[in-house]
Scaffold this active site. Structure first.
Site, PDB file in Angstrom:
ATOM      1  N   PRO A 436      -7.852-154.128  -6.922  1.00 33.02           N
ATOM      2  CA  PRO A 436      -7.094-154.081  -5.685  1.00 33.02           C
ATOM      3  C   PRO A 436      -7.747-153.149  -4.669  1.00 33.02           C
ATOM      4  O   PRO A 436      -8.271-152.101  -5.034  1.00 33.02           O
ATOM      5  CB  PRO A 436      -5.719-153.539  -6.105  1.00 33.02           C
ATOM      6  CG  PRO A 436      -5.854-153.056  -7.492  1.00 33.02           C
ATOM      7  CD  PRO A 436      -7.121-153.580  -8.070  1.00 33.02           C
ATOM      8  N   CYS A 437      -7.758-153.564  -3.418  1.00 33.32           N
ATOM      9  CA  CYS A 437      -8.307-152.731  -2.337  1.00 33.32           C
ATOM     10  C   CYS A 437      -7.212-152.551  -1.293  1.00 33.32           C
ATOM     11  O   CYS A 437      -7.307-153.091  -0.191  1.00 33.32           O
ATOM     12  CB  CYS A 437      -9.527-153.396  -1.712  1.00 33.32           C
ATOM     13  SG  CYS A 437     -10.889-153.593  -2.850  1.00 33.32           S
ATOM     14  N   GLN A 438      -6.185-151.806  -1.651  1.00 33.69           N
ATOM     15  CA  GLN A 438      -5.059-151.686  -0.721  1.00 33.69           C
ATOM     16  C   GLN A 438      -5.417-150.910   0.525  1.00 33.69           C
ATOM     17  O   GLN A 438      -4.733-150.983   1.520  1.00 33.69           O
ATOM     18  CB  GLN A 438      -3.867-151.026  -1.428  1.00 33.69           C
ATOM     19  CG  GLN A 438      -3.161-151.994  -2.334  1.00 33.69           C
ATOM     20  CD  GLN A 438      -2.822-151.373  -3.680  1.00 33.69           C
ATOM     21  OE1 GLN A 438      -3.304-150.286  -3.998  1.00 33.69           O
ATOM     22  NE2 GLN A 438      -2.016-152.062  -4.453  1.00 33.69           N
ATOM     23  N   GLY A 439      -6.522-150.173   0.434  1.00 35.35           N
ATOM     24  CA  GLY A 439      -6.950-149.385   1.584  1.00 35.35           C
ATOM     25  C   GLY A 439      -7.416-150.221   2.757  1.00 35.35           C
ATOM     26  O   GLY A 439      -7.609-149.712   3.853  1.00 35.35           O
TER      27      GLY A 439
END
Ligand code: SAH
Length: 820
Positions: A436-439
């Site tokens: 996941p790359c929520q940034g």
């Protein structure tokens, strides 16, 4: 093979501009003022040989252009016609042979570029030219700014060439070819003294880094008549060593597994191709996701922990295996393919008297890295089953506190090693996962544009690659959102590719839309393949359903779209619509709470028949009660997220027709400025709770321009993208004719989960049919039967096929025509 075709294919000027290293788009120097500094040496190549070897140079395609002055524009290169060819030239007192490597003049003030001299000729305009085949430095490839990790001596041979005036040659360089090797220390020892070395090819098509063909050694001066063949993935037999894939199990590790959609689809697709790929291990932080995965895949060792802790754990595990002399002695310690360690297996425990008041360790039943007791210290822990106590009294104990239990640790590690509870380096055949790359999510207001990898929310990409680096699987498949190619100039996507390439993996990157594989959902995602140099690099499966085509935009990564070219005729199935997917499901209300219910209708479409008919693969897990219930045709999880009273009343007032949404409620007008406004003539309506019928957030969503709040889907639509939480405030998620949001089952179907799959967490999951398609091509790669093309067609019967497709001829290899 396509090699010949591609060899002959000419690059269009536009393609050249787009694909060449920045360097090569240079201004050419004006023709040599003094011919003394720059001339050909020796006799011309015999005309017949030259015609055979460089036929384009004699085709005289665009009469008249030949005579135009050289060095003016790229288009002319195509049409430069030769008077004669040479095999040697002298520039500034240095003699160059065909196939020598050289620095070639770059633009003013820019570094020189690197090329191989593959043609030397005097043109019909009497000027002297050479053709350069370009090497790419890492920074000239798609990796760009991420190349700082990359060995600056390593360059990539491309298939791209263009013609330059002879005096653009600056100086000789020594470039050596070496073998790629994921053991970087070993490889380092094989690199001879040289300016640069290369071990792989680079092609801008799907950003592909791949093996060089085995016969593509540099032609020596004696063999200059051999044209170096086109650069593609190694197509030779010896790269695919004795493949036992049909019988032996290929082990998959699913990282960030969620409830396992990606690995489920991959394994199913590989099985269809005749490869026994099995999800042996899965890791996810979310407890419910893990439970769901375990329920659906009891054969998988599901680890409910952070990926970063998992990495530390497997490193400790290797140390433990060494400590108990388990490694490097395969015969002595034969290992099972079944990863499940039964916690209740009786491990012989030596009876010893426990002093009163003390607890005695009965056996060890689990292992983890981290801080399970939340004491503020990270470390290796074992789960202890206390003597005389049951599983409910198990506790986690740090390894330091178990110093007297060496034997028990040894038992646990030996059993765990034999039953493969944790992977050791080399154990894993395939790693898949979507870190996941929520940034970079659009919902995140504090996105770090300058250094996305410094944002802790994007660190999972690093963790994923660290795990790959440690375990060195044969194949890697990383999935992610398209934003990794958009945010901050594609920084994260470039990083991921660079990590694989630096580890000496072959790599390629493509974007796939779920709708193209038989789903009524668009859902575009990025898929990055990695393959060790000993393996074939998997291609991408071309769409089976008509949703997107390639070549609509000129953005850099548009070229990575897995699709047919927009002007190409192809026989695709028509796009799947919402009705095709859900029209056979019984009506339910907003407050439906049954977990199970009977189907009340027979399936009416191929999709419905397929999604309802899974018994094998997804259901073949020994859970006989589920098998029985499937035979009785029980429908699971057909219940919606229950709306609160206010929302339910709002939904009841949304008309049951295509395109309806909150704008259809009283008091809302849609203005000429394409924004919603309050109707001054209508008094605001309030619900019994006192809340307004039309909430303010609906009016202000996307500054009043969005039709999404309380939007109804219609049967003839494709859903944009299903998200994790099925709530109606900011997405179109209402059933066409029932006053509720879509049910878990309906959402699951939009993701391609078979109806037999239970307890699904849908929003995050990879669409199963996409993963299935990728699994099929992975199967082909594992068997060593795919070629070097980036795209292949799936067999015609693939979309709704349940069993194995033996006819590999069905997967006919087709080539894409260049788009520009
Ligand atoms: N590939 C999955 C979906 C993954 S969604 C599928 O196809 O079904 C992303 C998952 O990453 C979520 O389930 C989330 O719980 C998990 N996750 C987030 N951070 C994590 C971390 N640090 N370690 C392990 N899992 C993590």
């Amino acid at each position: 093979m396509a090699n010949d075709k591609q060899e002959k294919r000419k690059l269009t000027a536009a393609e050249k501009k787009k694909n060449l290293p920045e360097s090569s788009k240079k201004q050419k120097k004006s023709p040599a003022a003094e011919p003394g500094g720059c001339f050909f040496v020796g006799e011309p190549v015999p005309a017949a040989t030259a015609r055979e070897r460089w036929p384009e140079r004699f085709e005289n395609q665009k009469g008249g252009k030949n005579e135009s002055s050289a060095g003016k524009c790229d288009e002319e290169e195509e049409f430069l016609q030769a008077r004669c060819h040479y095999s040697q030239a002298q520039v500034d007192d240095v003699v160059y042979n065909l196939n020598d490597d050289a620095y070639i003049k770059g633009e003013e003030g820019m570094p020189d570029y690197i090329g191989r001299i593959v043609e030397l000729f005097k043109a019909t305009n009497n000027k002297f030219y050479f053709t350069a085949r370009w090497f790419f430095k890492a920074e000239d490839t798609v990796i760009k700014d991420q190349s700082s990790f990359h060995d600056p001596r390593r360059i990539f041979l491309s298939n791209l060439t263009n013609v330059n005036l002879l005096d653009c040659i600056v100086s000789k360089i020594s470039i050596e070819r070496v073998s790629p090797n994921v053991d970087l220390d070993r490889k380092e020892m094989t690199i001879p003294r040289c300016d640069f070395y290369y071990d792989m090819s680079y092609s801008p098509e799907y950003s592909t880094f791949a093996n060089l063909p085995t016969d593509n050694t540099r032609a020596s001066s004696e063999t200059t008549s051999t044209i170096s063949s086109e650069l593609v993935t190694d197509g030779s037999e010896d790269s695919s060593s004795d493949r036992e894939s049909e019988k032996s199990e290929m082990k998959l590790l699913d990282l960030y597994s969620g409830c396992g959609a990606m690995s489920t689809g991959l394994c199913h697709g590989a099985n269809i191709a005749g490869v026994n790929l099995v999800t042996r291990w899965a890791v996810d932080l979310n407890e419910f996701a893990c439970q769901s995965l375990k329920k659906n895949h009891p054969e998988t060792e599901v680890r409910n922990e952070k990926a970063e802790d998992f990495l530390l754990l497997i490193k400790e595990w290797e140390k433990l295996c060494k400590r108990f002399s388990l490694l490097g002695n395969a015969k002595l310690h034969s290992r099972s393919s079944n990863a499940i360690l039964d916690e209740d297996d009786e491990v012989l425990v030596e009876e010893a008297k426990t002093p009163p008041g003390e607890f005695e360790v009965g056996k060890l039943v689990g292992i983890c890295f981290g801080d399970p007791n939340e004491m503020g210290t990270q470390g290796l822990n074992f789960k202890v089953r206390w003597k005389g106590y049951g599983p409910s009294d198990d506790t986690w104990e740090p390894i330091d506190g178990l110093s007297k239990c060496e034997e028990k640790i040894c038992d646990f590690v030996s059993n765990g090693y034999r039953s493969n509870i944790l992977p050791l380096p080399g154990d894993v055949d395939v790693i898949c996962g979507g870190p996941p790359c929520q940034g970079i999510s659009g919902f995140n207001r504090f996105r770090n544009y300058k250094a996305p990898l410094e944002d802790p929310k994007n660190r999972q990409m690093v963790a994923f690659m660290d795990i790959v680096e440690y375990l060195k699987p044969k194949f890697v498949l990383m999935e992610n959102v398209v934003d990794i190619l958009k945010f901050a100039g594609g920084h994260l996507g470039r990083y991921a590719l660079c990590r694989l390439v630096c580890m000496n993996y072959q790599a390629r990157l493509g974007m796939m839309a779920a709708g193209c594989y038989g789903l009524p959902q668009f859902r575009m995602r990025v898929f990055l393949w990695g393959a060790q140099p000993t393996e074939k690099l998997p291609p991408y499966p071309l769409p089976t359903h008509d949703v997107v085509s390639r070549g609509n935009s000129a953005s850099e990564f548009e070229q990575n779209m897995v699709a047919y070219d927009k002007d190409k005729q192809c026989n695709l199935e028509k796009v799947l619509l919402l009705g095709d997917a859900i029209s056979d499901l019984p009506p339910v209300t907003n407050d439906e709470c049954r977990d199970e219910m009977p189907y009340d209708k027979a399936p009416t479409t191929d999709f419905q028949r397929y999604i309802r008919s899974f018994k094998r693969d997804f259901d073949d897990c020994g859970d006989s009660s589920r098998k029985k219930s499937l035979q009785k045709a029980i429908l699971y999880d057909h219940r919606p997220l229950c709306l609160n009273d206010d929302d339910y009343q709002r939904v009841c007032q949304i008309p049951k027709r295509k395109g309806a949404n909150f704008r259809d409620l009283p008091g809302v007008v849609f203005g000429a400025d394409k924004k919603v406004q309050w109707d001054p003539n209508v008094e605001r309506v309030y619900l019994p709770s006192g809340k307004p019928l039309v909430p303010d957030y609906a009016m202000s969503f996307v500054r009043g321009t969005s039709p999404k709040p309380f939007g109804r889907l219609w049967y003839d639509e494709t859903v944009a993208t299903v998200v994790t939480r099925a709530e109606p405030h900011n997405q179109v998620i209402l059933h066409p004719e029932q006053d509720r949001v879509l049910t878990i089952r309906e959402n699951a179907r939009l993701q391609g989960f078979p109806d037999s799959y239970k307890y699904i967490q849908v929003g995050n999951a990879v669409a199963v049919p996409v993963a299935r398609g990728l699994g099929y091509v992975l199967g082909q790669a594992i068997k060593g039967i795919c070629g070097s093309e980036p795209l292949i067609q799936l067999p015609q019967s693939f979309p709704f096929c349940l069993g194995r497709i033996c006819d590999t001829k069905g997967a006919a290899v087709i080539r894409q025509t260049p788009t520009d």
